[in-house]
Design a protein around this motif. Structure first.
Motif, mmCIF file in Angstrom:
data_model
loop_
_atom_site.group_PDB
_atom_site.id
_atom_site.type_symbol
_atom_site.label_atom_id
_atom_site.label_comp_id
_atom_site.label_asym_id
_atom_site.label_seq_id
_atom_site.Cartn_x
_atom_site.Cartn_y
_atom_site.Cartn_z
ATOM 1 N N LYS A 24 71.464 13.838 -2.396
ATOM 2 C CA LYS A 24 70.448 13.856 -3.454
ATOM 3 C C LYS A 24 69.257 14.726 -3.067
ATOM 4 O O LYS A 24 68.631 15.367 -3.914
ATOM 5 C CB LYS A 24 69.994 12.419 -3.740
ATOM 6 N N TYR A 25 68.956 14.781 -1.779
ATOM 7 C CA TYR A 25 67.808 15.556 -1.302
ATOM 8 C C TYR A 25 67.906 17.018 -1.751
ATOM 9 O O TYR A 25 66.919 17.626 -2.164
ATOM 10 C CB TYR A 25 67.726 15.467 0.223
ATOM 11 N N LYS B 232 70.262 18.076 -4.118
ATOM 12 C CA LYS B 232 70.599 18.101 -5.538
ATOM 13 C C LYS B 232 69.341 18.103 -6.389
ATOM 14 O O LYS B 232 69.270 18.765 -7.429
ATOM 15 C CB LYS B 232 71.466 16.885 -5.881
ATOM 16 N N ASP B 233 68.310 17.370 -5.962
ATOM 17 C CA ASP B 233 67.056 17.306 -6.706
ATOM 18 C C ASP B 233 66.287 18.621 -6.647
ATOM 19 O O ASP B 233 65.516 18.937 -7.559
ATOM 20 C CB ASP B 233 66.173 16.177 -6.158
ATOM 21 N N ASP B 234 66.485 19.378 -5.585
ATOM 22 C CA ASP B 234 65.761 20.640 -5.423
ATOM 23 C C ASP B 234 66.528 21.534 -4.447
ATOM 24 O O ASP B 234 66.409 21.394 -3.234
ATOM 25 C CB ASP B 234 64.344 20.373 -4.907
ATOM 26 N N PHE B 235 67.322 22.463 -4.993
ATOM 27 C CA PHE B 235 68.169 23.294 -4.135
ATOM 28 C C PHE B 235 67.364 24.235 -3.250
ATOM 29 O O PHE B 235 67.869 24.741 -2.236
ATOM 30 C CB PHE B 235 69.165 24.096 -4.979
ATOM 31 N N THR B 236 66.078 24.473 -3.581
ATOM 32 C CA THR B 236 65.267 25.361 -2.752
ATOM 33 C C THR B 236 64.978 24.747 -1.381
ATOM 34 O O THR B 236 64.503 25.431 -0.479
ATOM 35 C CB THR B 236 63.929 25.707 -3.438
ATOM 36 N N ARG B 237 65.280 23.461 -1.224
ATOM 37 C CA ARG B 237 65.074 22.804 0.062
ATOM 38 C C ARG B 237 66.069 23.292 1.118
ATOM 39 O O ARG B 237 65.951 22.942 2.287
ATOM 40 C CB ARG B 237 65.185 21.291 -0.088
ATOM 41 N N MET B 238 67.060 24.067 0.705
ATOM 42 C CA MET B 238 67.983 24.643 1.681
ATOM 43 C C MET B 238 67.280 25.696 2.542
ATOM 44 O O MET B 238 67.710 25.987 3.650
ATOM 45 C CB MET B 238 69.188 25.274 0.976
ATOM 46 N N ALA C 85 75.064 19.898 -2.257
ATOM 47 C CA ALA C 85 75.201 19.679 -3.701
ATOM 48 C C ALA C 85 75.732 20.917 -4.393
ATOM 49 O O ALA C 85 75.427 21.180 -5.558
ATOM 50 C CB ALA C 85 73.871 19.237 -4.330
ATOM 51 N N ARG C 86 76.548 21.691 -3.680
ATOM 52 C CA ARG C 86 77.170 22.886 -4.246
ATOM 53 C C ARG C 86 78.566 22.533 -4.740
ATOM 54 O O ARG C 86 79.289 21.790 -4.086
ATOM 55 C CB ARG C 86 77.253 24.012 -3.221
ATOM 56 N N ARG C 87 78.965 23.108 -5.872
ATOM 57 C CA ARG C 87 80.246 22.774 -6.487
ATOM 58 C C ARG C 87 80.978 24.035 -6.917
ATOM 59 O O ARG C 87 81.421 24.160 -8.047
ATOM 60 C CB ARG C 87 80.037 21.859 -7.699
ATOM 61 N N GLY C 88 81.114 25.006 -6.034
ATOM 62 C CA GLY C 88 81.799 26.241 -6.374
ATOM 63 C C GLY C 88 83.301 26.055 -6.479
ATOM 64 O O GLY C 88 83.889 25.225 -5.789
ATOM 65 N N TYR D 72 61.810 15.798 11.754
ATOM 66 C CA TYR D 72 63.153 15.611 11.221
ATOM 67 C C TYR D 72 63.039 14.993 9.829
ATOM 68 O O TYR D 72 62.299 14.026 9.634
ATOM 69 C CB TYR D 72 63.981 14.696 12.122
ATOM 70 N N LEU D 73 63.758 15.554 8.877
ATOM 71 C CA LEU D 73 63.763 15.034 7.518
ATOM 72 C C LEU D 73 64.648 13.798 7.451
ATOM 73 O O LEU D 73 65.773 13.808 7.955
ATOM 74 C CB LEU D 73 64.285 16.106 6.558
ATOM 75 N N VAL D 74 64.142 12.748 6.841
ATOM 76 C CA VAL D 74 64.915 11.512 6.679
ATOM 77 C C VAL D 74 65.572 11.616 5.296
ATOM 78 O O VAL D 74 64.989 11.260 4.285
ATOM 79 C CB VAL D 74 64.021 10.269 6.803
ATOM 80 N N VAL D 75 66.805 12.114 5.277
ATOM 81 C CA VAL D 75 67.436 12.599 4.050
ATOM 82 C C VAL D 75 68.092 11.503 3.219
ATOM 83 O O VAL D 75 67.963 11.471 1.997
ATOM 84 C CB VAL D 75 68.472 13.694 4.402
ATOM 85 N N ASP D 76 68.813 10.596 3.864
ATOM 86 C CA ASP D 76 69.625 9.623 3.131
ATOM 87 C C ASP D 76 69.646 8.294 3.890
ATOM 88 O O ASP D 76 69.626 8.285 5.120
ATOM 89 C CB ASP D 76 71.051 10.166 2.971
ATOM 90 N N ASN D 77 69.708 7.183 3.146
ATOM 91 C CA ASN D 77 69.643 5.869 3.796
ATOM 92 C C ASN D 77 70.999 5.168 3.888
ATOM 93 O O ASN D 77 71.071 4.008 4.267
ATOM 94 C CB ASN D 77 68.656 4.963 3.053
ATOM 95 N N ASP D 78 72.093 5.896 3.543
ATOM 96 C CA ASP D 78 73.411 5.252 3.620
ATOM 97 C C ASP D 78 74.505 6.302 3.802
ATOM 98 O O ASP D 78 75.498 6.323 3.079
ATOM 99 C CB ASP D 78 73.667 4.427 2.361
ATOM 100 N N TYR D 79 74.340 7.147 4.789
ATOM 101 C CA TYR D 79 75.231 8.299 4.946
ATOM 102 C C TYR D 79 76.669 7.893 5.245
ATOM 103 O O TYR D 79 77.607 8.474 4.717
ATOM 104 C CB TYR D 79 74.706 9.202 6.066
#
Length: 267
Positions: free
Chosen positions: A185-186, A188-194, A171-174, A73-80
């Protein structure tokens, strides 16, 4: 005379641009150098393992599931949730694909959808009881039913232990989208992580909780190529559960989970 002035101005602009680029490069090198000087501290809690705290430690914890064994499991954010709770996202899609709704005629409304029910019941049942009891009730933002009919752009909040991420959190803003939550941020820093796979390495798409406002029976999903697209609600697509745990949950290294590797597990 005018041509000389234009050439002089162009030269000044070029020199200024070059100077700014050089400054940015030097600043980046300096920041990277300073970051390397910070002594690496072995993480002991989930909070320390989060991507938003330190990118150097892999940001992955292994959790035991009843049917699939230990899974990363990816630990994505520390204050969700704004309370220090740590967001975890399953690295791979679950073995069993799911539809957003069982029937095409139903709208892509997330609350009490097939995906919502599946995560809140069948998925949580696959986790160890002790871990499940520690999962935080997260407040997730979803598009309100009234917004489907063009009456407004309202959202509402529901509380869930397990849930799907949203289009906004990728981090999409359509334009034309109602924002649910905040960009992570995970991604936003690299969209290929999707982009993700199943446990065997086969590329797979996965559902987001966001509906497509272009049609009642269409929702948004990430394709197997890592690009965001649309799918009818009765399509069967991969699922990546997300949930939060308190930041002070202890972790430790283990050599018994992945052969030949040291990985983090929850203590």
């Amino acid at each position: 005379m005018e041509k000389k002035r234009v050439k002089a101005a162009a030269a000044i602009l070029a020199a200024t641009a070059a100077g700014l680029l050089a400054l940015a490069a030097v600043s980046g090198i300096f920041i990277g150098f300073v970051f390397k000087l910070i002594p690496y501290r072995q993480p002991e809690t989930l909070n320390e393992l989060a991507y938003t705290v330190d990118k150097r430690n892999g940001n992955t914890v292994y959790i035991r599931e009843e049917t699939a064994g230990y899974q990363p499991y990816l630990v994505v954010d520390n204050d969700y949730n704004g309370d220090g709770s740590v967001l975890l996202l399953r690295k791979y899609v679950l073995d069993e694909r799911q539809s957003y709704h069982t029937y095409y005629q139903q709208t892509a409304y997330y609350e009490n959808s097939n995906l919502d029910e599946y995560l809140s019941n069948r998925y949580l049942d696959t986790l160890q009881e002790e871990l499940s009891a520690r999962i935080v009730q997260s407040r997730i933002e979803i598009i309100a039913m009234s917004a489907y009919y063009g009456e407004n752009s309202d959202t509402t909040q529901i509380e869930r232990k397990a849930f799907l991420l949203s289009y906004t959190e990728m981090a999409r803003r359509g334009s034309g989208y109602i924002h649910e939550g905040k960009p992570l941020k995970y991604f936003k820093d690299d969209f290929t992580r999707m982009k993700t796979t199943d446990e065997n390495g086969k590329e797979s798409g996965w559902w987001l909780r966001t509906p497509s406002m272009a049609g009642d029976t269409v929702a948004i999903a990430v394709g197997s190529d890592g690009r965001v697209g649309f799918a009818a609600v009765d399509n069967y697509i991969g699922v990546r559960p997300a949930f939060c745990l308190p930041g002070d949950v202890g972790i430790e290294e283990s050599e018994e989970v992945v052969q030949g590797e040291k990985v983090y597990v929850i203590r």
